[in-house]
Design a protein around this motif. Sequence first.
Motif, PDB file in Angstrom:
ATOM      1  N   THR A  53       0.827  -1.212   0.000  1.00  0.00           N
ATOM      2  CA  THR A  53       0.000   0.000   0.000  1.00  0.00           C
ATOM      3  C   THR A  53       0.858   1.259   0.000  1.00  0.00           C
ATOM      4  O   THR A  53       0.549   2.241  -0.682  1.00  0.00           O
ATOM      5  N   THR A  54       1.951   1.244   0.770  1.00  0.00           N
ATOM      6  CA  THR A  54       2.840   2.407   0.807  1.00  0.00           C
ATOM      7  C   THR A  54       3.464   2.667  -0.557  1.00  0.00           C
ATOM      8  O   THR A  54       3.550   3.817  -1.013  1.00  0.00           O
ATOM      9  N   VAL A  55       3.903   1.604  -1.224  1.00  0.00           N
ATOM     10  CA  VAL A  55       4.491   1.774  -2.552  1.00  0.00           C
ATOM     11  C   VAL A  55       3.459   2.337  -3.518  1.00  0.00           C
ATOM     12  O   VAL A  55       3.757   3.240  -4.319  1.00  0.00           O
ATOM     13  N   TYR A  56       2.221   1.833  -3.446  1.00  0.00           N
ATOM     14  CA  TYR A  56       1.182   2.344  -4.338  1.00  0.00           C
ATOM     15  C   TYR A  56       0.876   3.818  -4.047  1.00  0.00           C
ATOM     16  O   TYR A  56       0.794   4.647  -4.969  1.00  0.00           O
ATOM     17  N   LEU A  57       0.710   4.162  -2.764  1.00  0.00           N
ATOM     18  CA  LEU A  57       0.362   5.544  -2.415  1.00  0.00           C
ATOM     19  C   LEU A  57       1.486   6.514  -2.744  1.00  0.00           C
ATOM     20  O   LEU A  57       1.230   7.710  -2.906  1.00  0.00           O
ATOM     21  N   SER A  58       2.732   6.027  -2.843  1.00  0.00           N
ATOM     22  CA  SER A  58       3.830   6.931  -3.185  1.00  0.00           C
ATOM     23  C   SER A  58       3.713   7.465  -4.607  1.00  0.00           C
ATOM     24  O   SER A  58       4.374   8.456  -4.939  1.00  0.00           O
ATOM     25  N   PHE A  59       2.890   6.844  -5.440  1.00  0.00           N
ATOM     26  CA  PHE A  59       2.657   7.322  -6.805  1.00  0.00           C
ATOM     27  C   PHE A  59       1.338   8.083  -6.920  1.00  0.00           C
ATOM     28  O   PHE A  59       0.855   8.311  -8.030  1.00  0.00           O
ATOM     29  N   THR A  60       0.756   8.488  -5.779  1.00  0.00           N
ATOM     30  CA  THR A  60      -0.522   9.201  -5.783  1.00  0.00           C
ATOM     31  C   THR A  60      -0.372  10.503  -5.012  1.00  0.00           C
ATOM     32  O   THR A  60       0.656  10.782  -4.404  1.00  0.00           O
ATOM     33  N   VAL A  71      -0.320  10.193  -9.732  1.00  0.00           N
ATOM     34  CA  VAL A  71       0.549  11.278 -10.189  1.00  0.00           C
ATOM     35  C   VAL A  71       1.882  10.754 -10.712  1.00  0.00           C
ATOM     36  O   VAL A  71       2.767  11.546 -11.060  1.00  0.00           O
ATOM     37  N   GLY A  72       2.062   9.464 -10.766  1.00  0.00           N
ATOM     38  CA  GLY A  72       3.296   8.896 -11.298  1.00  0.00           C
ATOM     39  C   GLY A  72       4.498   9.185 -10.427  1.00  0.00           C
ATOM     40  O   GLY A  72       4.457   9.006  -9.206  1.00  0.00           O
ATOM     41  N   LEU A  73       5.566   9.656 -11.047  1.00  0.00           N
ATOM     42  CA  LEU A  73       6.823   9.912 -10.332  1.00  0.00           C
ATOM     43  C   LEU A  73       6.934  11.329  -9.800  1.00  0.00           C
ATOM     44  O   LEU A  73       8.031  11.766  -9.434  1.00  0.00           O
ATOM     45  N   TYR A  76       8.515  11.655  -6.308  1.00  0.00           N
ATOM     46  CA  TYR A  76       9.951  11.395  -6.280  1.00  0.00           C
ATOM     47  C   TYR A  76      10.741  12.534  -6.930  1.00  0.00           C
ATOM     48  O   TYR A  76      11.850  12.849  -6.488  1.00  0.00           O
ATOM     49  N   ARG A  77      10.181  13.150  -7.971  1.00  0.00           N
ATOM     50  CA  ARG A  77      10.854  14.311  -8.567  1.00  0.00           C
ATOM     51  C   ARG A  77      10.873  15.480  -7.592  1.00  0.00           C
ATOM     52  O   ARG A  77      11.880  16.195  -7.493  1.00  0.00           O
ATOM     53  N   PHE A  78       9.780  15.671  -6.859  1.00  0.00           N
ATOM     54  CA  PHE A  78       9.751  16.740  -5.853  1.00  0.00           C
ATOM     55  C   PHE A  78      10.770  16.465  -4.749  1.00  0.00           C
ATOM     56  O   PHE A  78      11.428  17.387  -4.255  1.00  0.00           O
ATOM     57  N   MET A 291       0.155  12.794   2.279  1.00  0.00           N
ATOM     58  CA  MET A 291       0.446  11.406   2.575  1.00  0.00           C
ATOM     59  C   MET A 291       1.130  10.700   1.409  1.00  0.00           C
ATOM     60  O   MET A 291       1.958   9.807   1.613  1.00  0.00           O
ATOM     61  N   GLY A 292       0.805  11.071   0.192  1.00  0.00           N
ATOM     62  CA  GLY A 292       1.474  10.462  -0.958  1.00  0.00           C
ATOM     63  C   GLY A 292       2.962  10.738  -0.951  1.00  0.00           C
ATOM     64  O   GLY A 292       3.779   9.831  -1.185  1.00  0.00           O
ATOM     65  N   TYR A 293       3.333  11.980  -0.667  1.00  0.00           N
ATOM     66  CA  TYR A 293       4.757  12.317  -0.600  1.00  0.00           C
ATOM     67  C   TYR A 293       5.418  11.649   0.601  1.00  0.00           C
ATOM     68  O   TYR A 293       6.566  11.213   0.517  1.00  0.00           O
TER      69      TYR A 293
END
Length: 326
Positions: A53-60, A71-73, A76-78, A291-293
């Motif tokens: 779930t954490t991996v999925y939410l990191s792309f939202t 929101v894709g990457l 991670y770009r931020f 939370m996504g970030y």
Amino acid sequence: MTTTSVTRPPTAARGPVPPALGARRRRHRLRVLAFLSPWLIGFAVFLVYPLVTTVYLSFTNANLVSAAGWVGLRNYRFLLEQDPYIWQAFRNTAWLVVVMVPAQVLFALAVAMLLVRLKSGAGLLRTVFYLPSLVPPVAATVAFVYMFNPATGPVNHILETVGIPGPDWFNSPSWSKPALTLLSLWGIGNVMVIFLAALLEVPTELYEAASLDGASPWQRFRYVTFPSISPVLLFSVVTGIIAALQYFTQAMVAAQAAGGLHSGAVPGYPEGSTLTVPQWLYITGFNQFHMGYACALAVVLFAVSMVFTAALLRRASGFQPQEVAS
């Protein structure tokens, strides 16, 4: 040297499994799964599901309020390009890994070796060194902030009596992390007990043989003690690094207790010197509702922990004794 080959007898071809034997095997597997089911359920619910779930939410763009959108990457770009605090947090966390962890391990090992050599009073000193590890982290941190207070704390008063000007400790960017390191050294009881058990398991015959060969104390430690306790030493270093990468409670409490009303202006009072990656993860996720970030930060922190652990284990495997071919 000549080699002889051994001819093995041919194995009989496997025939069909009798129905009764197959049923017994299935019942055995089901019993094994039944006994393992509490662990398997806990592993799936409390580790696999949160990790996925954490991996999925990191792309939202999850924010704990509205539905999460993909929101894709972007998170991670931020993290790499725009976050004003993340690199300060990584530098502080790296400082803890490079300075605090070796200091904890070496101090715990030194205390354990001292207790092993004591002839009397060792039991009392073991208790004295272990008790601080039982103190709750919040209470211990608040007590340390009070003791190291530059104006009213007893530590600076003691230093002044011997002519040493006391620093600002938790109120100084240069001294806040050393003060946290002193706090961690005060609570090395758990690591000390592990080292103490490992040292007591070293055979005394090895020390006696080394003494008869004229080995110095350093040589006895290098060639007898260190190889004997190296697995415990590796365990302490790995767990210490993982704990340093997750360092949160003491740094957060120290910043708020020392900074007071000023601690909320810039995270990691004073001047961001105590801001760690877990702290920034908590602030972005639960104070700012990004939370996504925060999940992206958690994924990066998890990856860094895995890299450190794998590198240490790979490095340690090179010190295993090799078989000598005859």
